[in-house]
Design a protein around this motif. Structure first.
Motif, PDB file in Angstrom:
ATOM      1  N   LEU A  58       0.834  -1.210   0.000  1.00  0.00           N
ATOM      2  CA  LEU A  58       0.000   0.000   0.000  1.00  0.00           C
ATOM      3  C   LEU A  58       0.868   1.260   0.000  1.00  0.00           C
ATOM      4  N   VAL A  59       2.023   1.196   0.660  1.00  0.00           N
ATOM      5  CA  VAL A  59       2.952   2.336   0.644  1.00  0.00           C
ATOM      6  C   VAL A  59       3.542   2.506  -0.751  1.00  0.00           C
ATOM      7  N   THR A  60       3.711   1.411  -1.466  1.00  0.00           N
ATOM      8  CA  THR A  60       4.222   1.471  -2.838  1.00  0.00           C
ATOM      9  C   THR A  60       3.327   2.337  -3.720  1.00  0.00           C
ATOM     10  N   VAL A  61       2.041   2.294  -3.452  1.00  0.00           N
ATOM     11  CA  VAL A  61       1.085   3.089  -4.225  1.00  0.00           C
ATOM     12  C   VAL A  61       1.390   4.583  -4.083  1.00  0.00           C
ATOM     13  N   LEU A  62       1.930   4.982  -2.940  1.00  0.00           N
ATOM     14  CA  LEU A  62       2.255   6.398  -2.744  1.00  0.00           C
ATOM     15  C   LEU A  62       3.362   6.875  -3.687  1.00  0.00           C
ATOM     16  N   GLY A  63       4.113   5.928  -4.247  1.00  0.00           N
ATOM     17  CA  GLY A  63       5.131   6.301  -5.228  1.00  0.00           C
ATOM     18  C   GLY A  63       4.541   6.932  -6.472  1.00  0.00           C
ATOM     19  N   VAL A  64       3.277   6.662  -6.738  1.00  0.00           N
ATOM     20  CA  VAL A  64       2.599   7.255  -7.891  1.00  0.00           C
ATOM     21  C   VAL A  64       2.508   8.771  -7.731  1.00  0.00           C
ATOM     22  N   VAL A  65       2.448   9.237  -6.508  1.00  0.00           N
ATOM     23  CA  VAL A  65       2.368  10.684  -6.261  1.00  0.00           C
ATOM     24  C   VAL A  65       3.573  11.390  -6.874  1.00  0.00           C
ATOM     25  N   ALA A  66       4.726  10.739  -6.838  1.00  0.00           N
ATOM     26  CA  ALA A  66       5.937  11.344  -7.407  1.00  0.00           C
ATOM     27  C   ALA A  66       5.827  11.542  -8.909  1.00  0.00           C
ATOM     28  N   LEU A  67       4.952  10.796  -9.567  1.00  0.00           N
ATOM     29  CA  LEU A  67       4.799  10.926 -11.020  1.00  0.00           C
ATOM     30  C   LEU A  67       4.141  12.230 -11.439  1.00  0.00           C
ATOM     31  N   PHE A  68       3.471  12.880 -10.533  1.00  0.00           N
ATOM     32  CA  PHE A  68       2.716  14.074 -10.882  1.00  0.00           C
ATOM     33  C   PHE A  68       3.508  15.364 -10.701  1.00  0.00           C
ATOM     34  N   PHE A  69       4.767  15.255 -10.291  1.00  0.00           N
ATOM     35  CA  PHE A  69       5.621  16.426 -10.119  1.00  0.00           C
ATOM     36  C   PHE A  69       6.869  16.257 -10.963  1.00  0.00           C
ATOM     37  N   LYS A  70       7.162  17.234 -11.765  1.00  0.00           N
ATOM     38  CA  LYS A  70       8.266  17.164 -12.733  1.00  0.00           C
ATOM     39  C   LYS A  70       9.613  16.824 -12.076  1.00  0.00           C
ATOM     40  N   PRO A  71       9.997  17.455 -10.957  1.00  0.00           N
ATOM     41  CA  PRO A  71      11.319  17.141 -10.397  1.00  0.00           C
ATOM     42  C   PRO A  71      11.443  15.718  -9.846  1.00  0.00           C
ATOM     43  N   THR A  72      10.349  15.107  -9.419  1.00  0.00           N
ATOM     44  CA  THR A  72      10.431  13.798  -8.779  1.00  0.00           C
ATOM     45  C   THR A  72      10.006  12.644  -9.676  1.00  0.00           C
ATOM     46  N   GLU A  73       9.475  12.909 -10.851  1.00  0.00           N
ATOM     47  CA  GLU A  73       8.943  11.814 -11.662  1.00  0.00           C
ATOM     48  C   GLU A  73      10.008  10.827 -12.112  1.00  0.00           C
ATOM     49  N   LYS A  74      11.251  11.282 -12.264  1.00  0.00           N
ATOM     50  CA  LYS A  74      12.296  10.359 -12.713  1.00  0.00           C
ATOM     51  C   LYS A  74      12.749   9.406 -11.604  1.00  0.00           C
ATOM     52  N   TYR A  75      12.405   9.706 -10.349  1.00  0.00           N
ATOM     53  CA  TYR A  75      12.782   8.836  -9.238  1.00  0.00           C
ATOM     54  C   TYR A  75      11.653   7.897  -8.808  1.00  0.00           C
ATOM     55  N   ALA A  76      10.479   8.066  -9.358  1.00  0.00           N
ATOM     56  CA  ALA A  76       9.320   7.273  -8.938  1.00  0.00           C
ATOM     57  C   ALA A  76       9.545   5.784  -9.184  1.00  0.00           C
ATOM     58  N   ALA A  77      10.118   5.423 -10.307  1.00  0.00           N
ATOM     59  CA  ALA A  77      10.332   4.009 -10.625  1.00  0.00           C
ATOM     60  C   ALA A  77      11.315   3.370  -9.646  1.00  0.00           C
ATOM     61  N   VAL A  78      12.352   4.093  -9.287  1.00  0.00           N
ATOM     62  CA  VAL A  78      13.350   3.563  -8.353  1.00  0.00           C
ATOM     63  C   VAL A  78      12.729   3.373  -6.967  1.00  0.00           C
ATOM     64  N   VAL A  79      11.964   4.349  -6.527  1.00  0.00           N
ATOM     65  CA  VAL A  79      11.312   4.262  -5.219  1.00  0.00           C
ATOM     66  C   VAL A  79      10.303   3.115  -5.199  1.00  0.00           C
ATOM     67  N   MET A  80       9.509   3.009  -6.248  1.00  0.00           N
ATOM     68  CA  MET A  80       8.513   1.938  -6.301  1.00  0.00           C
ATOM     69  C   MET A  80       9.176   0.569  -6.414  1.00  0.00           C
ATOM     70  N   TYR A  81      10.321   0.482  -7.089  1.00  0.00           N
ATOM     71  CA  TYR A  81      11.052  -0.784  -7.150  1.00  0.00           C
ATOM     72  C   TYR A  81      11.542  -1.178  -5.761  1.00  0.00           C
ATOM     73  N   ALA A  82      12.150  -0.238  -5.061  1.00  0.00           N
ATOM     74  CA  ALA A  82      12.669  -0.535  -3.721  1.00  0.00           C
ATOM     75  C   ALA A  82      11.543  -0.980  -2.783  1.00  0.00           C
ATOM     76  N   LEU A  83      10.406  -0.306  -2.863  1.00  0.00           N
ATOM     77  CA  LEU A  83       9.280  -0.685  -2.017  1.00  0.00           C
ATOM     78  C   LEU A  83       8.687  -2.034  -2.432  1.00  0.00           C
ATOM     79  N   SER A  84       8.660  -2.330  -3.722  1.00  0.00           N
ATOM     80  CA  SER A  84       8.175  -3.636  -4.181  1.00  0.00           C
ATOM     81  C   SER A  84       9.107  -4.759  -3.722  1.00  0.00           C
TER      82      SER A  84
END
Length: 165
Positions: A58-84
């Motif tokens: 469920l915390v992994t889902v919060l990684g989607v929030v990073a996709l909606f902001f230009k500075p953080t969207e490139k890190y969303a995949a890495v964060v979601m991978y680590a949480l997965s």
């Protein structure tokens, strides 16, 4: 009514600027939600339930929030991978005793049937999530619009002239 049309127009513009990496990470979020609730349904009333194993997807889902902001969207995949990955590890830690009872008589060709649907589904969902996150790391999540092009991110002289206009 105009505000509703304006909202849908902005939403449509946002969706048009998204690329394949974005949609992969949305799929990861959906799989994570399904994984958490399948785990809760399958192991929630047993001794093999771990709170972190339920919470991390469920915390992994919060990684989607990073996709909606230009500075953080490139890190969303890495964060979601680590949480997965952490989700998979906590799930395996919480359910390893289930495996020992399932495989007590030995491992046969029906390994997925012996492990049970919940265990198999959760393990496969975590692995699929990690594969999608790895793929999303190498794919763009959004495309640049003409407004965003500047002389710093142009590769050719023609693009520099077009960005200046």
């Amino acid at each position: 009514m105009d505000k509703v049309k304006e909202l849908f127009s902005k939403l449509l513009d946002f969706i048009k600027t998204r690329w394949l990496g974005f949609w992969f990470l949305i799929a990861v979020a959906v799989f994570s939600i399904i994984h958490a609730f399948v785990y809760l349904g399958g192991f929630g009333s047993t001794n093999y339930f771990g709170g972190w194993a339920f919470a991390l997807p469920l915390v992994t889902v919060l990684g989607v929030v990073a996709l909606f902001f230009k500075p953080t969207e490139k890190y969303a995949a890495v964060v979601m991978y680590a949480l997965s990955f952490a989700s998979l590890l906590t799930f395996l830690k919480a359910a390893y005793m289930h495996l020992t009872t399932a495989f007590f008589g030995g491992i046969s060709g029906n390994i997925l049937v012996q492990a049970g649907f919940t265990f198999s589904f959760c393990t496969i969902a975590c692995v699929v999530n990690m594969i999608l996150c790895i793929a999303a790391m190498f794919l763009k999540t959004s495309r640049e619009t003409k407004k965003e092009k500047t002389s710093e991110n142009c590769e050719t002289d023609d693009e520099v002239k077009e960005a200046a206009v």
